[in-house]
Design an enzyme around this catalytic site. Structure first.
Site, PDB file in Angstrom:
ATOM      1  N   ARG A 297      -1.363  -3.152  17.497  1.00  0.00           N
ATOM      2  CA  ARG A 297      -0.650  -1.865  17.673  1.00  0.00           C
ATOM      3  C   ARG A 297       0.817  -1.910  17.253  1.00  0.00           C
ATOM      4  NH1 ARG A 297      -3.720  -1.815  22.355  1.00  0.00           N
ATOM      5  NH2 ARG A 297      -5.547  -0.467  22.122  1.00  0.00           N
TER       6      ARG A 297
ATOM      7  N   LYS B 206       8.670   3.809   4.866  1.00  0.00           N
ATOM      8  CA  LYS B 206       7.305   4.130   4.432  1.00  0.00           C
ATOM      9  C   LYS B 206       6.567   2.823   4.171  1.00  0.00           C
ATOM     10  CE  LYS B 206       7.826   8.607   2.118  1.00  0.00           C
ATOM     11  NZ  LYS B 206       7.733   9.288   0.822  1.00  0.00           N
TER      12      LYS B 206
ATOM     13  N   GLU C  20      15.202   4.754 -11.025  1.00  0.00           N
ATOM     14  CA  GLU C  20      15.337   5.295  -9.661  1.00  0.00           C
ATOM     15  C   GLU C  20      16.822   5.376  -9.276  1.00  0.00           C
ATOM     16  OE1 GLU C  20      12.848   6.524  -7.979  1.00  0.00           O
ATOM     17  OE2 GLU C  20      11.028   5.477  -8.633  1.00  0.00           O
TER      18      GLU C  20
ATOM     19  N   LYS D  45      19.988   6.902  -0.605  1.00  0.00           N
ATOM     20  CA  LYS D  45      18.639   7.019  -0.038  1.00  0.00           C
ATOM     21  C   LYS D  45      18.694   7.022   1.493  1.00  0.00           C
ATOM     22  CE  LYS D  45      13.886   5.757   0.070  1.00  0.00           C
ATOM     23  NZ  LYS D  45      12.742   4.997  -0.355  1.00  0.00           N
TER      24      LYS D  45
ATOM     25  N   GLU E 117      10.098  13.296   6.041  1.00  0.00           N
ATOM     26  CA  GLU E 117       9.902  14.051   4.798  1.00  0.00           C
ATOM     27  C   GLU E 117       9.319  15.436   5.028  1.00  0.00           C
ATOM     28  OE1 GLU E 117       8.360  11.657   1.615  1.00  0.00           O
ATOM     29  OE2 GLU E 117       8.204  13.377   0.268  1.00  0.00           O
TER      30      GLU E 117
ATOM     31  N   ARG F 223      14.150  15.327   2.396  1.00  0.00           N
ATOM     32  CA  ARG F 223      13.834  14.026   1.779  1.00  0.00           C
ATOM     33  C   ARG F 223      13.121  14.194   0.444  1.00  0.00           C
ATOM     34  NH1 ARG F 223      11.384   8.619   4.859  1.00  0.00           N
ATOM     35  NH2 ARG F 223      11.067   7.395   2.973  1.00  0.00           N
TER      36      ARG F 223
ATOM     37  N   ASN G 287      12.215  13.093  -4.803  1.00  0.00           N
ATOM     38  CA  ASN G 287      11.116  13.242  -5.764  1.00  0.00           C
ATOM     39  C   ASN G 287      11.579  13.778  -7.114  1.00  0.00           C
ATOM     40  OD1 ASN G 287       9.110  12.323  -4.048  1.00  0.00           O
ATOM     41  ND2 ASN G 287       8.856  14.347  -3.114  1.00  0.00           N
TER      42      ASN G 287
ATOM     43  N   HIS H 211       9.767  13.019 -10.314  1.00  0.00           N
ATOM     44  CA  HIS H 211       8.467  12.470  -9.919  1.00  0.00           C
ATOM     45  C   HIS H 211       7.301  13.444 -10.069  1.00  0.00           C
ATOM     46  CE1 HIS H 211      10.870   9.196  -8.426  1.00  0.00           C
ATOM     47  NE2 HIS H 211       9.810   8.524  -8.014  1.00  0.00           N
TER      48      HIS H 211
ATOM     49  N   HIS I  89       4.936  11.383 -11.995  1.00  0.00           N
ATOM     50  CA  HIS I  89       3.648  10.945 -11.443  1.00  0.00           C
ATOM     51  C   HIS I  89       2.482  11.398 -12.316  1.00  0.00           C
ATOM     52  CE1 HIS I  89       4.878  10.203  -7.006  1.00  0.00           C
ATOM     53  NE2 HIS I  89       4.732   9.074  -7.656  1.00  0.00           N
TER      54      HIS I  89
ATOM     55  N   HIS J 223       6.080   2.547 -13.243  1.00  0.00           N
ATOM     56  CA  HIS J 223       6.434   3.755 -12.500  1.00  0.00           C
ATOM     57  C   HIS J 223       7.819   4.279 -12.906  1.00  0.00           C
ATOM     58  CE1 HIS J 223       6.934   6.485  -9.119  1.00  0.00           C
ATOM     59  NE2 HIS J 223       8.078   5.888  -8.841  1.00  0.00           N
TER      60      HIS J 223
HETATM   61  N1  LIG Z   1       7.975   2.437   0.532  1.00  0.00           N
HETATM   62  C1  LIG Z   1       8.632   3.144  -0.349  1.00  0.00           C
HETATM   63  O1  LIG Z   1       9.415   4.041  -0.001  1.00  0.00           O
HETATM   64  C2  LIG Z   1       8.444   2.853  -1.809  1.00  0.00           C
HETATM   65  C3  LIG Z   1       9.339   3.369  -2.745  1.00  0.00           C
HETATM   66  C4  LIG Z   1       9.170   3.018  -4.081  1.00  0.00           C
HETATM   67  C5  LIG Z   1       8.122   2.212  -4.472  1.00  0.00           C
HETATM   68  N2  LIG Z   1       7.248   1.733  -3.524  1.00  0.00           N
HETATM   69  C6  LIG Z   1       6.136   0.859  -3.901  1.00  0.00           C
HETATM   70  O2  LIG Z   1       6.677  -0.338  -4.446  1.00  0.00           O
HETATM   71  C7  LIG Z   1       5.749  -0.885  -5.384  1.00  0.00           C
HETATM   72  C8  LIG Z   1       6.481  -1.265  -6.629  1.00  0.00           C
HETATM   73  O3  LIG Z   1       7.501  -2.192  -6.307  1.00  0.00           O
HETATM   74  P1  LIG Z   1       7.916  -3.341  -7.327  1.00  0.00           P
HETATM   75  O4  LIG Z   1       8.275  -2.740  -8.616  1.00  0.00           O
HETATM   76  O5  LIG Z   1       8.895  -4.198  -6.641  1.00  0.00           O
HETATM   77  O6  LIG Z   1       6.525  -4.093  -7.570  1.00  0.00           O
HETATM   78  P2  LIG Z   1       6.018  -5.559  -7.243  1.00  0.00           P
HETATM   79  O7  LIG Z   1       6.147  -5.848  -5.797  1.00  0.00           O
HETATM   80  O8  LIG Z   1       4.679  -5.664  -7.856  1.00  0.00           O
HETATM   81  O9  LIG Z   1       7.065  -6.484  -8.018  1.00  0.00           O
HETATM   82  C9  LIG Z   1       7.139  -6.426  -9.417  1.00  0.00           C
HETATM   83  C10 LIG Z   1       6.884  -7.808 -10.042  1.00  0.00           C
HETATM   84  O10 LIG Z   1       8.049  -8.588  -9.855  1.00  0.00           O
HETATM   85  C11 LIG Z   1       7.706  -9.837  -9.251  1.00  0.00           C
HETATM   86  N3  LIG Z   1       8.877 -10.254  -8.503  1.00  0.00           N
HETATM   87  C12 LIG Z   1       9.404  -9.662  -7.396  1.00  0.00           C
HETATM   88  N4  LIG Z   1      10.560 -10.266  -7.074  1.00  0.00           N
HETATM   89  C13 LIG Z   1      10.766 -11.247  -7.989  1.00  0.00           C
HETATM   90  C14 LIG Z   1      11.813 -12.174  -8.203  1.00  0.00           C
HETATM   91  N5  LIG Z   1      12.893 -12.206  -7.425  1.00  0.00           N
HETATM   92  N6  LIG Z   1      11.684 -13.039  -9.230  1.00  0.00           N
HETATM   93  C15 LIG Z   1      10.604 -12.985 -10.055  1.00  0.00           C
HETATM   94  N7  LIG Z   1       9.602 -12.110  -9.926  1.00  0.00           N
HETATM   95  C16 LIG Z   1       9.691 -11.241  -8.894  1.00  0.00           C
HETATM   96  C17 LIG Z   1       6.473  -9.546  -8.448  1.00  0.00           C
HETATM   97  O11 LIG Z   1       5.736 -10.715  -8.206  1.00  0.00           O
HETATM   98  C18 LIG Z   1       5.751  -8.579  -9.395  1.00  0.00           C
HETATM   99  O12 LIG Z   1       5.070  -9.299 -10.382  1.00  0.00           O
HETATM  100  C19 LIG Z   1       4.673   0.165  -5.591  1.00  0.00           C
HETATM  101  O13 LIG Z   1       3.508  -0.223  -4.911  1.00  0.00           O
HETATM  102  C20 LIG Z   1       5.269   1.425  -4.979  1.00  0.00           C
HETATM  103  O14 LIG Z   1       4.293   2.293  -4.453  1.00  0.00           O
HETATM  104  C21 LIG Z   1       7.409   2.047  -2.217  1.00  0.00           C
HETATM  105 ZN   LIG Z   2       9.663   6.450  -7.586  1.00  0.00          ZN
END
Ligand SMILES: NC(=O)c1ccc[n+]([C@@H]2O[C@H](COP(=O)([O-])OP(=O)(O)OC[C@H]3O[C@@H](n4cnc5c(N)ncnc54)[C@H](O)[C@@H]3O)[C@@H](O)[C@H]2O)c1
Ligand SMILES: [Zn+2]
Length: 354
Positions: A111, A133, A175, A213, A223, A227, A231, A234, A238, A253
């Site tokens: 939980r 999120k 972003e 942010k 949101e 918030r 977007n 986006h 998207h 993305h």
């Molecule tokens: N929660 C939120 O508000 C929010 C906002 C934006 C995006 N997201 C989510 O985040 C994800 C995308 O994030 P991302 O772009 O970080 O993707 P990711 O976590 O896949 O990282 C991108 C790549 O970089 C590598 N990596 C990360 N840190 C590294 C480092 N220091 N050195 C070498 N390699 C490294 C990872 O292994 C991966 O291959 C999506 O799933 C998206 O939905 C969430």
């Molecule tokens: Zn985004």
């Protein structure tokens, strides 16, 4: 136990200092470090010596392919085997995938247990780790299962970025440009005067993006309305991303959001009287960071079709966050199909402009 966003602004500094200070003030029964293959290799060494010996290290495959319920089950299994109780804490050491999935793993385990975000990609540092999120993908749809859950702390060290591939710096850059366009004209000037590969110290830029942010999320954590300004770019972004992935195009993305922002600058001009001159200058500035992806006019209807699935839409109408000026946004504007397609035409014009 449960943390709140208020007075919990992410901390930026040396991760050894930040994490050991945090751990010294807490008395967790068990630490779990969640990482992926890359952060296991490149980032774990930066904190390993300050972790207790019995720390559980859970490693998942890198990338969005891991962001699913099967991966969660594997992590929960390891946590149960290790007898993690409600006083355990998960440290999410990775990009947005590790952060979103690890936050979700912690939010539902017994939980809800504590978790800390240690974002290692630029995208996770400026975006994913802020706002609470958490979630995973389900049946091919992104972020379908999840919850709002605030980490105990967000601890950021720019040293992690040294091993991050350049394309992922660019991914986050879009972003950051978005943060500037919706909230801060001076930040927009600062960003557009440089390129990610030339930045020696990311600290100040990351702080500025997070501040934007954080403030938006603080005003509307769940949101309901405001918030949604996050977007910007986006709605079209998207739709382009979903369409491109279906075409098996290799697109990130952030790149799709870059395309989306150019299209939505046009919508901002058309629907909210954002100046035509600024529309062109901003669009050209975004373009200089984008790969040259030209959208074939035959694909416009398909992209429009994808936008209909967007979760931002209310009662079948396409909704977008748009801007009235650089640094000023409006969260919910209705966009008709004709304007949506005209925005794609504008994007094509910009991207082909020499
Ligand atoms: N929660 C939120 O508000 C929010 C906002 C934006 C995006 N997201 C989510 O985040 C994800 C995308 O994030 P991302 O772009 O970080 O993707 P990711 O976590 O896949 O990282 C991108 C790549 O970089 C590598 N990596 C990360 N840190 C590294 C480092 N220091 N050195 C070498 N390699 C490294 C990872 O292994 C991966 O291959 C999506 O799933 C998206 O939905 C969430
Ligand atoms: Zn985004």
């Amino acid at each position: 136990m449960s943390a709140t966003l208020e007075n919990n602004f992410p901390q930026i500094g040396n991760i050894q200092n930040l994490l050991s200070t945090f751990l010294a003030k807490t008395s967790y029964s068990q630490l779990v470090v969640l990482c992926d293959e890359n952060t296991h290799q490149y980032c774990l060494p930066l904190i390993k010596n300050i972790l207790p010996e019995n720390t559980l290290i859970a490693k998942i495959p890198a990338g969005e392919v891991s962001k699913n319920i099967e991966t969660c089950q594997l992590v929960w299994e390891q946590m149960l085997q290790k007898n993690c109780d409600r006083n355990a804490c998960v440290l999410n050491l990775g990009g947005g995938v590790v952060g979103d999935l690890g936050g979700f793993v912690a939010a539902v385990y017994k939980r809800g247990i504590d978790f800390v975000q240690i974002p290692t990609s630029l995208l996770a540092q400026v975006d994913a780790s802020v706002g609470g999120k958490t979630g995973i993908d389900f049946q091919g749809a992104k972020n379908i299962l999840g919850s709002f859950a605030q980490p105990q702390k967000v601890l950021i060290d720019v040293a992690f970025l040294q091993t991050l591939p350049l394309r992922h710096l660019y991914n986050a850059w879009f972003e950051m440009l978005k943060h500037a366009l919706i909230a801060d004209a001076a930040y927009w000037q600062e960003l557009t005067n440089q390129r990610p590969e030339d930045i020696a110290d990311w600290t100040s830029l990351i702080e500025q993006s997070i501040a934007i942010k954080y403030e938006v999320v603080r005003l509307d954590p769940l949101e309901k309305s405001w918030r949604k300004i996050l977007n910007f770019g986006h709605t079209v972004g998207h739709a382009v991303e979903s369409w491109a992935l279906q075409q098996q195009m290799d697109i990130l993305h952030g790149e799709a959001v870059g395309i989306g922002m150019i299209a939505e600058l046009y919508l901002s001009h058309k629907l909210l009287h954002f100046s035509e001159e600024k529309m062109w200058t901003c669009a050209k500035q975004i373009k200089k960071y984008l790969p040259k992806i030209i959208l074939q006019p035959q694909s416009f209807t398909e992209i429009l079709h994808w936008s209909m699935y967007d979760k931002k839409n209310a009662q079948g109408e396409i909704m977008a966050a748009l801007i009235t000026d650089i640094g000023k946004a409006q969260p919910q504007c209705v966009v008709c199909a004709v304007d949506f397609e005209a925005a794609l035409v504008f994007y094509n014009k910009v991207i082909q402009y020499e």
